[in-house]
Design a protein around this motif. Structure first.
Motif, PDB file in Angstrom:
ATOM      1  N   PHE A 195      52.019 -64.129 -68.194  1.00 32.46           N
ATOM      2  CA  PHE A 195      51.024 -63.265 -69.255  1.00 32.46           C
ATOM      3  C   PHE A 195      50.214 -62.909 -68.820  1.00 32.46           C
ATOM      4  CE2 PHE A 195      55.715 -64.492 -70.934  1.00 32.46           C
ATOM      5  CZ  PHE A 195      56.148 -63.453 -70.490  1.00 32.46           C
ATOM      6  N   TRP A 196      49.412 -63.288 -67.630  1.00 31.56           N
ATOM      7  CA  TRP A 196      48.316 -63.572 -67.812  1.00 31.56           C
ATOM      8  C   TRP A 196      47.392 -62.318 -67.962  1.00 31.56           C
ATOM      9  CZ3 TRP A 196      44.922 -67.727 -68.166  1.00 31.56           C
ATOM     10  CH2 TRP A 196      43.582 -67.250 -67.787  1.00 31.56           C
ATOM     11  N   ASN A 197      48.500 -61.448 -67.193  1.00 28.41           N
ATOM     12  CA  ASN A 197      47.298 -60.082 -67.757  1.00 28.41           C
ATOM     13  C   ASN A 197      48.232 -59.046 -68.432  1.00 28.41           C
ATOM     14  OD1 ASN A 197      45.629 -59.483 -65.476  1.00 28.41           O
ATOM     15  ND2 ASN A 197      46.391 -60.281 -64.272  1.00 28.41           N
ATOM     16  N   THR A 198      48.799 -59.788 -69.286  1.00 31.20           N
ATOM     17  CA  THR A 198      49.247 -58.970 -70.454  1.00 31.20           C
ATOM     18  C   THR A 198      48.249 -58.624 -71.630  1.00 31.20           C
ATOM     19  OG1 THR A 198      50.709 -60.861 -71.537  1.00 31.20           O
ATOM     20  CG2 THR A 198      51.573 -59.509 -69.892  1.00 31.20           C
ATOM     21  N   PRO A 199      48.820 -58.215 -72.954  1.00 32.85           N
ATOM     22  CA  PRO A 199      47.856 -58.576 -74.778  1.00 32.85           C
ATOM     23  C   PRO A 199      47.856 -59.658 -74.806  1.00 32.85           C
ATOM     24  CG  PRO A 199      49.227 -56.610 -73.536  1.00 32.85           C
ATOM     25  CD  PRO A 199      49.056 -57.210 -72.844  1.00 32.85           C
ATOM     26  N   PRO A 236      40.566 -57.631 -70.491  1.00 29.81           N
ATOM     27  CA  PRO A 236      41.518 -57.043 -69.466  1.00 29.81           C
ATOM     28  C   PRO A 236      40.613 -57.220 -67.576  1.00 29.81           C
ATOM     29  CG  PRO A 236      41.841 -55.580 -70.886  1.00 29.81           C
ATOM     30  CD  PRO A 236      40.514 -56.492 -71.134  1.00 29.81           C
ATOM     31  N   GLU A 237      39.238 -57.065 -67.417  1.00 25.78           N
ATOM     32  CA  GLU A 237      38.808 -56.858 -66.666  1.00 25.78           C
ATOM     33  C   GLU A 237      38.556 -58.384 -65.749  1.00 25.78           C
ATOM     34  OE1 GLU A 237      38.043 -53.571 -68.865  1.00 25.78           O
ATOM     35  OE2 GLU A 237      37.677 -55.224 -69.237  1.00 25.78           O
ATOM     36  N   PHE A 238      38.565 -59.463 -66.262  1.00 31.04           N
ATOM     37  CA  PHE A 238      38.233 -60.828 -65.782  1.00 31.04           C
ATOM     38  C   PHE A 238      39.416 -61.148 -66.181  1.00 31.04           C
ATOM     39  CE2 PHE A 238      38.930 -65.316 -66.381  1.00 31.04           C
ATOM     40  CZ  PHE A 238      38.024 -65.860 -65.568  1.00 31.04           C
ATOM     41  N   ALA A 239      40.981 -60.813 -66.710  1.00 25.38           N
ATOM     42  CA  ALA A 239      42.405 -61.115 -66.713  1.00 25.38           C
ATOM     43  C   ALA A 239      42.820 -60.664 -64.856  1.00 25.38           C
ATOM     44  CB  ALA A 239      42.984 -60.578 -67.393  1.00 25.38           C
ATOM     45  N   VAL A 268      45.207 -64.745 -60.193  1.00 23.67           N
ATOM     46  CA  VAL A 268      45.666 -65.394 -59.180  1.00 23.67           C
ATOM     47  C   VAL A 268      45.524 -66.677 -58.896  1.00 23.67           C
ATOM     48  CG1 VAL A 268      45.735 -66.465 -56.132  1.00 23.67           C
ATOM     49  CG2 VAL A 268      46.016 -63.554 -56.539  1.00 23.67           C
ATOM     50  N   LEU A 269      44.095 -66.961 -59.712  1.00 23.49           N
ATOM     51  CA  LEU A 269      43.829 -68.320 -60.072  1.00 23.49           C
ATOM     52  C   LEU A 269      44.507 -68.952 -60.824  1.00 23.49           C
ATOM     53  CD1 LEU A 269      39.524 -68.043 -59.635  1.00 23.49           C
ATOM     54  CD2 LEU A 269      41.508 -69.181 -58.512  1.00 23.49           C
ATOM     55  N   ALA A 270      44.515 -67.953 -62.528  1.00 27.79           N
ATOM     56  CA  ALA A 270      45.629 -68.595 -63.256  1.00 27.79           C
ATOM     57  C   ALA A 270      46.750 -68.713 -62.971  1.00 27.79           C
ATOM     58  CB  ALA A 270      45.531 -67.668 -64.264  1.00 27.79           C
ATOM     59  N   ALA A 271      47.400 -68.055 -61.961  1.00 30.71           N
ATOM     60  CA  ALA A 271      49.020 -68.430 -61.415  1.00 30.71           C
ATOM     61  C   ALA A 271      48.350 -69.439 -60.574  1.00 30.71           C
ATOM     62  CB  ALA A 271      49.293 -67.102 -60.217  1.00 30.71           C
ATOM     63  N   ASN A 272      48.186 -70.274 -60.054  1.00 28.11           N
ATOM     64  CA  ASN A 272      47.647 -71.601 -59.175  1.00 28.11           C
ATOM     65  C   ASN A 272      47.916 -72.315 -60.013  1.00 28.11           C
ATOM     66  OD1 ASN A 272      46.163 -73.676 -58.116  1.00 28.11           O
ATOM     67  ND2 ASN A 272      46.685 -72.917 -56.186  1.00 28.11           N
TER      68      ASN A 272
END
Length: 123
Positions: A26-30, A40-43, A48-52
Motif C-alpha cells: 500500500f506504499w503508493n496508495t493514499p 505521491p512523488e516520494f512514495a 522499492v526501498l519500502a518493500a524491502n
C-alpha cells in the motif's frame, strides 16, 4: 509465560505484519502515503526501498509468531532475540527517520520484552 506476555508479543507481531502490508502493498496508495506522511512523488521513488523494509518487518513478525508456538525451552530466548531486534530497529528509526517510530515500534516491543523477562524471572 503469562497470558499478558504472550498477548504483548502477539501485538508486536501483528504490528509488524501490518507494517509489512503497508510497506509492501500500500506504499503508493493514499492510505500508505497518509500512514507515513509521504508525497505521491516520494512514495513512487521509494517504493522499492519500502518493500524491502516491509520484508524485514515480516521476518520480525514471523520470528515473534514462531516464538509463540515454539517449544517452551525455545520460546523465551526467541522472544528476547526478536523483541530486542525490534527495540533496536525502533530506536534507530527514531534517531534517523522519525521520532514517532520510538512510540509506534520500540515502545510496544520494550513493554513486551519487559513482560517476557519479568515472567521468565518468576518461573
Amino acid at each position: 509465560m503469562t497470558l499478558l506476555a504472550k498477548a504483548l508479543v502477539a501485538l508486536v507481531a501483528l504490528l509488524h505484519a501490518g507494517f509489512l502490508v503497508i510497506e509492501m502493498f500500500f506504499w503508493n496508495t493514499p492510505f500508505g502515503q497518509r500512514s507515513f506522511n509521504l508525497t505521491p512523488e516520494f512514495a513512487a521513488q521509494s517504493a522499492v526501498l519500502a518493500a524491502n523494509q516491509g520484508l524485514y518487518n515480516g521476518f520480525l513478525a514471523a520470528g515473534l509468531v514462531w516464538s509463540l508456538i515454539a517449544p517452551k525451552h525455545l520460546a523465551v530466548p526467541l522472544q528476547i532475540f526478536f523483541l530486542g531486534c525490534v527495540v533496536v530497529a525502533g530506536m534507530f528509526g527514531a534517531a534517523t527517520a522519525k521520532t514517532s517510530i520510538l512510540f509506534i515500534q520500540a515502545l510496544p516491543a520494550a513493554v513486551a520484552l519487559a513482560a517476557v523477562l519479568w515472567t521468565r524471572d518468576r518461573s
